[in-house]
Scaffold this active site. Structure first.
Site, PDB file in Angstrom:
ATOM      1  CB  VAL A   1     -57.475   3.683 -18.524  1.00  0.00           C
ATOM      2  CG1 VAL A   1     -56.216   3.798 -19.352  1.00  0.00           C
ATOM      3  CG2 VAL A   1     -57.386   2.530 -17.510  1.00  0.00           C
TER       4      VAL A   1
ATOM      5  CG  ASN B   1     -51.289  -3.588 -21.891  1.00  0.00           C
ATOM      6  OD1 ASN B   1     -51.163  -4.816 -21.866  1.00  0.00           O
ATOM      7  ND2 ASN B   1     -50.633  -2.818 -21.034  1.00  0.00           N
TER       8      ASN B   1
ATOM      9  CB  SER C   1     -56.935 -12.784 -19.305  1.00  0.00           C
ATOM     10  OG  SER C   1     -56.362 -13.868 -18.612  1.00  0.00           O
TER      11      SER C   1
ATOM     12  CE1 TYR D   1     -56.249  -9.631 -14.706  1.00  0.00           C
ATOM     13  CE2 TYR D   1     -56.649 -11.937 -15.229  1.00  0.00           C
ATOM     14  CZ  TYR D   1     -55.991 -10.749 -15.481  1.00  0.00           C
ATOM     15  OH  TYR D   1     -55.078 -10.670 -16.516  1.00  0.00           O
TER      16      TYR D   1
ATOM     17  CB  ALA E   1     -66.043 -11.009 -13.294  1.00  0.00           C
ATOM     18  CB  SER E   2     -62.467  -7.435 -15.098  1.00  0.00           C
ATOM     19  OG  SER E   2     -61.196  -8.064 -15.147  1.00  0.00           O
ATOM     20  CE  LYS E   3     -57.543  -8.576 -17.985  1.00  0.00           C
ATOM     21  NZ  LYS E   3     -57.042  -7.437 -18.740  1.00  0.00           N
TER      22      LYS E   3
ATOM     23  CB  ILE F   1     -47.268 -13.146 -19.942  1.00  0.00           C
ATOM     24  CG1 ILE F   1     -48.399 -13.519 -20.929  1.00  0.00           C
ATOM     25  CG2 ILE F   1     -46.074 -12.535 -20.661  1.00  0.00           C
ATOM     26  CD1 ILE F   1     -48.090 -14.586 -21.930  1.00  0.00           C
TER      27      ILE F   1
HETATM   28  N1  LIG Z   1     -49.001 -11.243 -17.135  1.00  0.00           N
HETATM   29  C1  LIG Z   1     -49.913 -12.131 -17.455  1.00  0.00           C
HETATM   30  O1  LIG Z   1     -49.768 -13.333 -17.212  1.00  0.00           O
HETATM   31  C2  LIG Z   1     -51.164 -11.701 -18.146  1.00  0.00           C
HETATM   32  C3  LIG Z   1     -52.002 -12.682 -18.683  1.00  0.00           C
HETATM   33  C4  LIG Z   1     -53.178 -12.318 -19.306  1.00  0.00           C
HETATM   34  C5  LIG Z   1     -53.500 -10.973 -19.421  1.00  0.00           C
HETATM   35  N2  LIG Z   1     -52.695 -10.041 -18.888  1.00  0.00           N
HETATM   36  C6  LIG Z   1     -53.109  -8.639 -19.022  1.00  0.00           C
HETATM   37  O2  LIG Z   1     -52.110  -7.910 -19.700  1.00  0.00           O
HETATM   38  C7  LIG Z   1     -52.157  -6.544 -19.303  1.00  0.00           C
HETATM   39  C8  LIG Z   1     -50.760  -6.095 -18.920  1.00  0.00           C
HETATM   40  O3  LIG Z   1     -50.321  -6.927 -17.867  1.00  0.00           O
HETATM   41  P1  LIG Z   1     -48.804  -7.016 -17.406  1.00  0.00           P
HETATM   42  O4  LIG Z   1     -48.596  -8.406 -16.985  1.00  0.00           O
HETATM   43  O5  LIG Z   1     -47.920  -6.369 -18.391  1.00  0.00           O
HETATM   44  O6  LIG Z   1     -48.917  -6.114 -16.057  1.00  0.00           O
HETATM   45  P2  LIG Z   1     -48.022  -4.919 -15.482  1.00  0.00           P
HETATM   46  O7  LIG Z   1     -48.513  -4.676 -14.100  1.00  0.00           O
HETATM   47  O8  LIG Z   1     -46.587  -5.190 -15.691  1.00  0.00           O
HETATM   48  O9  LIG Z   1     -48.459  -3.716 -16.441  1.00  0.00           O
HETATM   49  C9  LIG Z   1     -49.722  -3.105 -16.332  1.00  0.00           C
HETATM   50  C10 LIG Z   1     -49.543  -1.615 -16.536  1.00  0.00           C
HETATM   51  O10 LIG Z   1     -50.837  -1.003 -16.468  1.00  0.00           O
HETATM   52  C11 LIG Z   1     -50.709   0.198 -15.714  1.00  0.00           C
HETATM   53  N3  LIG Z   1     -51.990   0.598 -15.115  1.00  0.00           N
HETATM   54  C12 LIG Z   1     -52.625   0.027 -14.072  1.00  0.00           C
HETATM   55  N4  LIG Z   1     -53.728   0.721 -13.779  1.00  0.00           N
HETATM   56  C13 LIG Z   1     -53.807   1.757 -14.672  1.00  0.00           C
HETATM   57  C14 LIG Z   1     -54.713   2.810 -14.872  1.00  0.00           C
HETATM   58  N5  LIG Z   1     -55.792   2.992 -14.087  1.00  0.00           N
HETATM   59  N6  LIG Z   1     -54.489   3.663 -15.895  1.00  0.00           N
HETATM   60  C15 LIG Z   1     -53.404   3.530 -16.682  1.00  0.00           C
HETATM   61  N7  LIG Z   1     -52.496   2.545 -16.529  1.00  0.00           N
HETATM   62  C16 LIG Z   1     -52.698   1.671 -15.535  1.00  0.00           C
HETATM   63  C17 LIG Z   1     -49.672  -0.152 -14.635  1.00  0.00           C
HETATM   64  O11 LIG Z   1     -49.126   0.993 -14.031  1.00  0.00           O
HETATM   65  C18 LIG Z   1     -48.678  -0.985 -15.430  1.00  0.00           C
HETATM   66  O12 LIG Z   1     -47.667  -0.205 -16.002  1.00  0.00           O
HETATM   67  C19 LIG Z   1     -53.189  -6.467 -18.179  1.00  0.00           C
HETATM   68  O13 LIG Z   1     -54.425  -6.044 -18.694  1.00  0.00           O
HETATM   69  C20 LIG Z   1     -53.277  -7.909 -17.704  1.00  0.00           C
HETATM   70  O14 LIG Z   1     -54.518  -8.187 -17.106  1.00  0.00           O
HETATM   71  C21 LIG Z   1     -51.525 -10.358 -18.260  1.00  0.00           C
END
Ligand SMILES: NC(=O)c1ccc[n+]([C@@H]2O[C@H](COP(=O)([O-])OP(=O)(O)OC[C@H]3O[C@@H](n4cnc5c(N)ncnc54)[C@H](O)[C@@H]3O)[C@@H](O)[C@H]2O)c1
Length: 249
Positions: free
Chosen positions: A62, A88, A140, A153, A155-157, A186
């Site tokens: 992405v 996502n 987030s 992280y 700052a990005s969110k 999560i």
């Molecule tokens: N798990 C948590 O507690 C939590 C909380 C708040 C927000 N989030 C956000 O939710 C989203 C998903 O998180 P998750 O916990 O499922 O993580 P995860 O690591 O299980 O899934 C993230 C997916 O994004 C893909 N990815 C990473 N870089 C990429 C790129 N450059 N292009 C395309 N795909 C790419 C990865 O390969 C992976 O499959 C993220 O944006 C994360 O910041 C997660």
């Protein structure tokens, strides 16, 4: 069937929350293109999701405009239009501010913020022509309040949330809604591999009034609601899915 006949893109759907969002969209009647940077996870995810409906996959980074343009052409070739974009994909690397390397800073901002910008811009140009569309960003609770060890992280969110609000204003005339979802903790591989100590992960639920980690399905439900017509008057806001954590910090 809240997304009947809608076509959707879900980024970072090789595993974790993205896969759960894609599954929910399919269960609600949407046709979905999933993308990810990890080919193995993407292949596995597509196989698993196929039993829930019409799903296609394409390898995408992405952060690369050319990849994102291919993702959009691929989706248009299959569905003719793009009704929903779920931004996502994201990464998290636990690291104290004073030790933060340029590489981790740049990687985090690139995937979490620039990736959202690129996907949104390329897709919104299509949605503008269609005169409709819905974009949901993955932010987030860390985009609202700070947490040590995650300055890049956080700052990005925070950037994603304000990007979403600005897009909501500029895209409203084209009947495009834009919102963000802000999950708390999560329990996914990202949360476990991000570099937090086992102790921190174990004790984390004490910060959460509902006294448990969130489930991927609970975040997917929020995405589905915001993507559906039930949220037709909701744009430019964020939906916090955190078991009440932000209420007490
Ligand atoms: N798990 C948590 O507690 C939590 C909380 C708040 C927000 N989030 C956000 O939710 C989203 C998903 O998180 P998750 O916990 O499922 O993580 P995860 O690591 O299980 O899934 C993230 C997916 O994004 C893909 N990815 C990473 N870089 C990429 C790129 N450059 N292009 C395309 N795909 C790419 C990865 O390969 C992976 O499959 C993220 O944006 C994360 O910041 C997660």
């Amino acid at each position: 069937m809240r997304l009947q006949n809608k076509s959707a893109i879900v980024t970072g759907a090789g595993r974790g929350i993205g896969k759960a969002i894609a599954k929910k969209f399919l269960q609600e009647g949407a046709k979905v293109v999933i993308c990810d940077i990890n080919e193995e996870w993407l292949t596995e995810s597509k196989k698993e999701l196929s039993s829930f409906g019409e799903v296609y996959s394409i390898l995408t980074d992405v952060t690369q405009r050319q990849d994102v343009e291919q993702l959009v052409s691929f989706t248009k070739e299959r569905f003719g239009r793009i009704d929903i974009l779920a931004n996502n994909a994201g990464i998290a690397r636990f690291e104290l501010f004073l030790e933060t390397t340029d590489k981790n800073w740049n990687d985090t901002l690139n995937v979490n913020l620039t990736g959202v910008f690129l996907c949104s811009q390329v897709v919104a140009r299509e949605m503008k022509e269609q005169k409709s569309g819905v974009i949901v960003h993955m932010a987030s609770s860390n985009g609202i309040l700070g947490e040590a060890g995650l300055a890049h992280y956080n700052a990005s969110k925070a950037g994603v949330i304000l990007l979403g609000k600005t897009m909501a204003i500029e895209l409203a005339p084209y009947n495009i809604r834009v919102n963000s979802v802000c999950p708390g903790f999560i329990l996914t591989e990202l949360a476990l591999e991000g570099g937090m100590s086992e102790e921190t992960v174990k004790n984390y639920t004490s910060k959460i009034p509902l006294n448990r980690y969130g489930k991927v399905e609970e975040v997917a439900n929020a995405f589905c609601f915001l993507a559906s017509d039930e949220a037709s008057f909701i744009t430019g806001t964020e939906l916090v899915v955190d078991g009440g954590q932000l209420c007490q910090e």
